[in-house]
Enzyme design. Structure first.
Site, PDB file in Angstrom:
ATOM      1  N   CYS A 100      27.213  15.893  16.114  1.00 11.57           N
ATOM      2  CA  CYS A 100      25.854  15.566  15.678  1.00 11.57           C
ATOM      3  C   CYS A 100      25.297  16.647  14.763  1.00 11.57           C
ATOM      4  O   CYS A 100      25.495  17.844  14.999  1.00 11.57           O
ATOM      5  CB  CYS A 100      24.949  15.387  16.895  1.00 11.57           C
ATOM      6  SG  CYS A 100      25.367  13.950  17.902  1.00 11.57           S
ATOM      7  N   CYS A 181      25.383  10.738  14.201  1.00  9.11           N
ATOM      8  CA  CYS A 181      24.212  11.049  15.014  1.00  9.11           C
ATOM      9  C   CYS A 181      23.444  12.242  14.460  1.00  9.11           C
ATOM     10  O   CYS A 181      24.014  13.117  13.794  1.00  9.11           O
ATOM     11  CB  CYS A 181      24.628  11.311  16.461  1.00  9.11           C
ATOM     12  SG  CYS A 181      25.983  12.502  16.644  1.00  9.11           S
TER      13      CYS A 181
END
Length: 275
Positions: A100, A181
């Site tokens: 992420c 993400c």
């Protein structure tokens, strides 16, 4: 006394020559078949060795299992009839933990992106994961009725839609994008008139799988040069914005190729300061 003994000497010699000729041809066919078989086996072995060695650079994976899941997608199939879902078992066998805020996508900037990620541990591309690394830069396919992996004579990217390599990259790219993400970066080419193409893998596969429940921002880095023909106001980039799910913020920044190269060569410079 047999009739053959009355044949003229020349006829007997001719018959022997014909027999020897037939035997020689048969032997040649056998030798060629053996050589071809060994060559095909060598192609499979070489490709598998490369695949496995790349896989083993990543810890925690059963590379023999991943190879088996990968191979089953195309072996014995028409190389133009390999659907993307044929690689589903491979995707399942090679799960990766999403990075992420560090995931990097690209279009028409592969060399620039990978030069950067090789030198700096700032971002992760598909090719930096086990999913993409094992096949990056390789060509392969199967053939109906064969259990071998071929690395020559395979259809090119545009020869047929469901060819072995194209289906692989479409499937792997989808998996990578579905995992995107946090803050996500895309490096696009400002030296072409359409930095964002709906026909590219980025446009046709990856962007369509960005999910606003996991992803906050898409930060476009538009790589420019002296002869660049595009900037962040380019019409194709406006199309990119329209493709994003509501809830995903969009940013674009023009960054010179020289600036990216300087940053990639300076490990002391923070990642956030590169653009």
């Amino acid at each position: 006394m047999g009739k053959g003994e009355y044949l003229p000497l020349e006829k007997r010699r001719l018959r022997r020559c014909l027999i020897f000729g037939v035997v020689a041809v048969l032997l040649l066919i056998v030798v060629l078949a053996v050589v071809l078989g060994l060559t095909l086996r060598q192609q499979t072995d070489d490709f598998k060795t490369t695949f496995i060695s790349r896989c083993e650079e990543f810890k925690g994976y059963d590379c023999q299992k991943i190879w088996g899941a990968f191979e089953q997608a195309y072996v014995g199939r028409d190389p133009c009839k390999v659907p993307t879902e044929a690689y589903d078992p491979f995707i399942a066998a090679a799960p990766f933990k999403p990075a992420c805020n560090r995931m990097m996508f690209w279009s028409k900037t592969k060399d620039m992106v990978h030069d950067f990620t090789e030198k700096r541990d700032c971002f992760v591309t598909l090719e930096d994961t086990v999913l993409g690394s094992v096949a990056d830069g390789l060509t392969w396919c199967g053939k109906e009725g064969s259990s071998e992996t071929f690395t020559t004579g395979c259809p090119g990217w545009t020869d047929c839609e469901n060819n072995t390599v194209r289906s692989f990259w479409n499937r792997a790219s989808a998996a990578f994008a579905e995992a995107a993400c946090g803050d996500v970066t895309a490096m696009l080419n400002g030296s072409i008139t359409t930095p964002f193409s709906p026909l590219s893998i980025f446009g046709s596969v990856e962007v369509k799988r960005f999910n606003s429940t996991r992803m906050r921002n898409l930060n476009v880095v538009l790589v420019t040069q002296k002869n660049s023909v595009s900037n962040c106001t380019n019409a194709s980039l406006k199309d990119l914005q329209k493709e994003l799910e509501e809830g995903i913020k969009y940013n674009c920044k023009e960054v010179t190729e020289a600036q990216i190269e300087d940053c990639s060569s300076d490990p002391a410079k923070p990642c956030g300061a590169c653009w």
